[in-house]
Design a protein around this motif. Structure first.
Motif, PDB file in Angstrom:
ATOM      1  N   UNK A  93      20.679  28.416  54.720  1.00  0.00           N
ATOM      2  CA  UNK A  93      20.370  29.369  55.797  1.00  0.00           C
ATOM      3  C   UNK A  93      21.329  30.550  55.786  1.00  0.00           C
ATOM      4  N   UNK A  94      21.096  31.473  56.721  1.00  0.00           N
ATOM      5  CA  UNK A  94      21.968  32.633  56.876  1.00  0.00           C
ATOM      6  C   UNK A  94      23.291  32.250  57.542  1.00  0.00           C
ATOM      7  N   UNK A  95      23.414  31.037  58.027  1.00  0.00           N
ATOM      8  CA  UNK A  95      24.657  30.589  58.653  1.00  0.00           C
ATOM      9  C   UNK A  95      25.510  29.750  57.711  1.00  0.00           C
ATOM     10  N   UNK A 132      19.758  31.081  50.892  1.00  0.00           N
ATOM     11  CA  UNK A 132      19.203  31.314  52.234  1.00  0.00           C
ATOM     12  C   UNK A 132      17.664  31.298  52.221  1.00  0.00           C
ATOM     13  N   UNK A 133      17.084  30.420  53.026  1.00  0.00           N
ATOM     14  CA  UNK A 133      15.621  30.293  53.085  1.00  0.00           C
ATOM     15  C   UNK A 133      14.962  31.181  54.156  1.00  0.00           C
ATOM     16  N   UNK A 134      15.745  32.043  54.828  1.00  0.00           N
ATOM     17  CA  UNK A 134      15.174  32.817  55.945  1.00  0.00           C
ATOM     18  C   UNK A 134      13.930  33.618  55.548  1.00  0.00           C
ATOM     19  N   UNK A 135      14.080  34.414  54.491  1.00  0.00           N
ATOM     20  CA  UNK A 135      12.955  35.251  54.057  1.00  0.00           C
ATOM     21  C   UNK A 135      11.790  34.394  53.569  1.00  0.00           C
ATOM     22  N   UNK A 136      12.152  33.275  52.952  1.00  0.00           N
ATOM     23  CA  UNK A 136      11.115  32.394  52.390  1.00  0.00           C
ATOM     24  C   UNK A 136      10.255  31.810  53.510  1.00  0.00           C
ATOM     25  N   UNK A 137      10.897  31.463  54.619  1.00  0.00           N
ATOM     26  CA  UNK A 137      10.139  30.945  55.766  1.00  0.00           C
ATOM     27  C   UNK A 137       9.135  32.003  56.241  1.00  0.00           C
ATOM     28  N   UNK A 138       9.610  33.243  56.374  1.00  0.00           N
ATOM     29  CA  UNK A 138       8.717  34.327  56.793  1.00  0.00           C
ATOM     30  C   UNK A 138       7.524  34.449  55.847  1.00  0.00           C
ATOM     31  N   UNK A 170      20.355  25.663  62.196  1.00  0.00           N
ATOM     32  CA  UNK A 170      19.213  26.256  61.486  1.00  0.00           C
ATOM     33  C   UNK A 170      18.294  25.163  60.949  1.00  0.00           C
ATOM     34  N   UNK A 171      17.808  24.354  61.831  1.00  0.00           N
ATOM     35  CA  UNK A 171      16.930  23.258  61.436  1.00  0.00           C
ATOM     36  C   UNK A 171      15.760  23.686  60.540  1.00  0.00           C
ATOM     37  N   UNK A 172      15.079  24.806  60.855  1.00  0.00           N
ATOM     38  CA  UNK A 172      13.918  25.169  60.036  1.00  0.00           C
ATOM     39  C   UNK A 172      14.258  25.345  58.555  1.00  0.00           C
ATOM     40  N   UNK A 173      15.480  25.824  58.267  1.00  0.00           N
ATOM     41  CA  UNK A 173      15.810  26.192  56.892  1.00  0.00           C
ATOM     42  C   UNK A 173      15.873  25.018  55.926  1.00  0.00           C
ATOM     43  N   UNK A 174      16.014  23.813  56.464  1.00  0.00           N
ATOM     44  CA  UNK A 174      15.983  22.652  55.558  1.00  0.00           C
ATOM     45  C   UNK A 174      14.873  21.685  55.957  1.00  0.00           C
ATOM     46  N   UNK A 175      13.895  22.160  56.699  1.00  0.00           N
ATOM     47  CA  UNK A 175      12.779  21.310  57.139  1.00  0.00           C
ATOM     48  C   UNK A 175      11.721  21.290  56.035  1.00  0.00           C
ATOM     49  N   UNK A 176      12.034  20.575  54.962  1.00  0.00           N
ATOM     50  CA  UNK A 176      11.162  20.660  53.789  1.00  0.00           C
ATOM     51  C   UNK A 176       9.832  19.942  54.000  1.00  0.00           C
ATOM     52  N   UNK A 177       9.782  18.986  54.929  1.00  0.00           N
ATOM     53  CA  UNK A 177       8.495  18.344  55.193  1.00  0.00           C
ATOM     54  C   UNK A 177       7.410  19.397  55.455  1.00  0.00           C
TER      55      UNK A 177
END
Ligand SMILES: [Zn+2]
Length: 674
Positions: free
Chosen positions: A243-245, A252-258, A586-593
């Motif tokens: 993540x960005x933190x 960092x997965x931020x952009x990837x989530x978007x 930043x839970x979403x950033x490693x929520x691979x499920x």
């Protein structure tokens, strides 16, 4: 030289399969399949099962056999070449899949077979064709060419970017370490974790301890680490992975989530859905977005009061306000205090080898099968084992590999995957094969690995998936085993099996104390059992928080505003959660499920299926946990049927009625404490 990946005559030859085989194998196979398909569609006569379904099933089976080792090896081997090979090959597979499901001629051929099916046709065949026709629709087969092309582009990018999401988590996890010489850093930690940290310090030529972020270490620190700063360090590292933190921003997965959210929304709209949540429900048991949200909200409402009491008890016990890195630690302390049960003491009862035999014993007792190791099989790692399952009449049912211990470069978590899917059409009978992968603590110097009770439950869970895959009686691969099963029912057989890890008769056979070799005494089990419910309501709210976040994220996506993952998560937390998380979480950033796996707008499936699992297990409790008649009914109506019939009908055939929430609430002790 011939390509070992293309040899599908027996098990994959893991000794011979190398990354450089992946792409050429796929290219060759897909080219051959394209030709075959062209020949099939060029036939002058009307299509029937033999001319269409059989060869199509044969081809998809062959393709999945060739692909399976590629996907599998890239997730379990620490080899960048495998990852490259996978990333390079994945687009071919995706492209071919979309090409098939968008093929108008092929769709017409399936419709033709469907129209001409005799009234007394095999219901499994009918279900298969219905499913294929549905999947043509979901891939936009009827759309104008420009939109079909866009769909294909989106499918490509989604597959690739989801893989990157997962790989970022793996890299972020593998590259993190924490080194310290402070003696109190290791206070409370299990000996096995201290030993590993000390050995890793030595191999890195530093003093003290060198901690990695693998799950067994993370879990041990959070549960047993007396040093609060160490727990906070681990919490921060774990909850900011990729993540960005994070300390290192390169994953960092931020952009990837978007991007993933935007692509998913677009693909859902192209094929006529309002959003990706609606698209996801098209293949599930749950009928509508409302049904899912109401289900989760009802469970949350029913659990909240008990969860509040649990939290109060925990706060009273500790006498301090708790941070997120304190919960597991004090929960464990409270369990020791109140139920005289401790993770680490229980662990001494569960040497892996005994647990494994115990689990196999349960399956043998329930279904009359036997599980025997075969050592004459090529594998990918020295820790990998191979087992064969036979029916009471000694007939081979299927087989599976186990790869159970954590190591660097291996994807985290636990899962079951298909190596070979059952197929028995046109005179060739292929038995199913699976992979069972976990990340248990690696064997110590003496070669022994001891499991926590949670690990034992995990092994039962994955073995439940394995039995679903292997015991199928359906012989068309695309609806055999777990294939074609609605995603919100897939976790039924696995969560059903977890229940056996809470039965004394079972744990007695799964245990042998490290010192005495004796199985778990009744009073130790009683304490474990009494502790089972403590924290269950809080855990329930936690799962509902994840499920609601996932569902709303997909249901409420607005292209103008973007994914809004963190605001949505915060809103869900404000509504459901009792435990507050810091802003850096930043839970979403490693929520691979949901971002890399198949649970997108489907994480609710765990709870959905858990209701079924608890209700199904209650049928055993009403007779006896090894009742043969109930087990046979469960095997025949649920485990064996794959995607061959409506799942609710199948469930009712097993249970005699629809499922209710009661068994799960009772099992979780919800309502009791209140
Ligand atoms: Zn599962």
């Amino acid at each position: 030289m011939s390509n070992p990946l293309l040899d599908t005559s027996g098990l994959p030859n893991f000794d011979a399969i190398k990354p450089q085989h992946a792409l050429p194998a796929l290219q060759e196979l897909i080219a051959a399949h394209r030709q075959k398909l062209a020949d099939i569609l060029a036939q002058p006569d009307a299509h029937d099962c033999a001319s269409l379904i059989t060869p199509m099933e044969e081809m998809s089976h062959e393709l999945s056999r060739v692909w399976s080792p590629i996907g599998h090896l890239q997730s379990v081997l620490d080899d960048p070449a495998w990852r490259d090979a996978y990333n390079e090959s994945l687009p071919l597979l995706t492209e071919h899949g979309t090409e098939l499901s968008q093929n108008n001629e092929l769709q017409k051929a399936y419709s033709q077979v469907s129209d001409n099916l005799p009234a007394d046709a095999d219901p499994a065949l009918r279900a298969l064709i219905e499913q294929e026709l549905r999947d043509f629709r979901l891939a936009g087969v009827a759309l104008p060419e420009a939109q079909k092309t866009r769909y294909r582009e989106l499918a490509q990018e989604i597959a690739a970017i989801q893989a990157t999401f997962e790989q970022n988590i793996q890299d972020a996890t593998d590259h993190w370490h924490y080194q310290t010489v402070a003696g109190d850093a290791v206070t409370g930690l299990p000996a096995s974790v201290r030993q590993r940290a000390s050995a890793d310090a030595k191999s890195n030529n530093v003093e003290g301890w060198w901690f990695k972020l693998d799950y067994p270490t993370y879990h041990a620190v959070m549960t047993h680490g007396e040093n609060r700063e160490l727990r906070e360090t681990f919490y921060r590292a774990w909850s900011t992975r990729a993540s960005d933190q994070a300390a290192d921003l390169q994953w960092d997965n931020s952009e990837i989530i978007e991007r993933i959210m935007s692509l998913r929304h677009e693909i859902a709209e192209i094929v006529g859905f309002d959003n990706y949540a609606a698209y996801s429900l098209a293949t599930k048991m749950a009928g509508s977005a409302n049904e899912v949200t109401e289900f989760l909200t009802e469970l949350a409402d029913k659990s909240r009061q008990t969860a509040k009491i649990e939290l109060e008890q925990l706060t009273t016990f500790t006498g301090r306000s708790l941070q997120p890195w304190d919960f597991s630690f004090y929960m464990e302390k409270l369990k020791q205090d109140r139920f005289a049960t401790s993770d680490e003491e229980l662990k001494l009862y569960f040497p892996f080898a005994t647990v494994k035999q115990g689990i196999f014993g349960v399956a043998e007792q329930l279904y009359g099968i036997s599980v025997v190791e075969n050592t004459n099989v090529s594998t990918w790692h020295e820790n990998v084992k191979y087992f064969e399952i036979s029916n009471a009449n000694n007939e081979l049912v299927g087989s599976f590999y186990t790869d159970l211990f954590a190591r660097n470069g291996k994807r985290g978590g636990a899962w079951m995957d298909e190596c070979v899917v059952r197929k028995d059409i046109a005179g060739t009978d292929t038995r199913p094969v699976g992979y069972l992968v976990c990340n248990f603590p690696p064997p110590d110097e003496s070669g022994a690995s001891f499991l926590t009770h949670t690990d034992v439950v995990t092994l039962f869970h994955e073995f439940g998936h394995m039995l679903h895959h292997l015991l199928t009686r359906i012989t068309y691969p695309s609806i055999s085993g777990i294939n074609g099963v609605p995603w919100d029912a897939v976790e039924l057989p696995s969560q059903f099996m977890e229940n056996f890890a809470w039965c004394y008769d079972v744990l007695e056979k799964c245990s042998a104390h490290q010192d005495s070799g004796k199985s778990m005494p009744r009073e130790v089990f009683d304490n474990l059992q009494a502790s089972r419910n403590f924290g269950e309501a809080l855990a329930m709210l936690r799962q509902i928080e994840l499920a609601l976040f996932d569902f709303r994220l997909h249901a409420n996506y607005d292209p103008e505003k973007g994914a809004n993952a963190l605001p949505i998560l915060n809103a869900v937390r404000a509504e459901v959660a009792l435990i507050r998380h810091p802003d850096f979480n930043r839970l979403p950033h490693s929520f691979s499920h949901i971002f890399a796996g198949g649970y997108a707008a489907g994480y609710y499936s765990y709870k959905w299926a858990e209701v079924l699992a608890a209700d199904a297990f209650a049928a055993f409790e009403e007779t006896s946990i090894f009742d043969r008649a109930t087990a046979t009914r469960f095997r025949e109506e649920i485990l064996e049927i794959g995607g061959s019939r409506d799942f609710m009908d199948a469930y009712i055939a097993f249970r005699g009625r629809k499922p209710t929430l009661d068994a799960l609430l009772r099992q979780s002790g919800i309502g009791k404490a209140a």
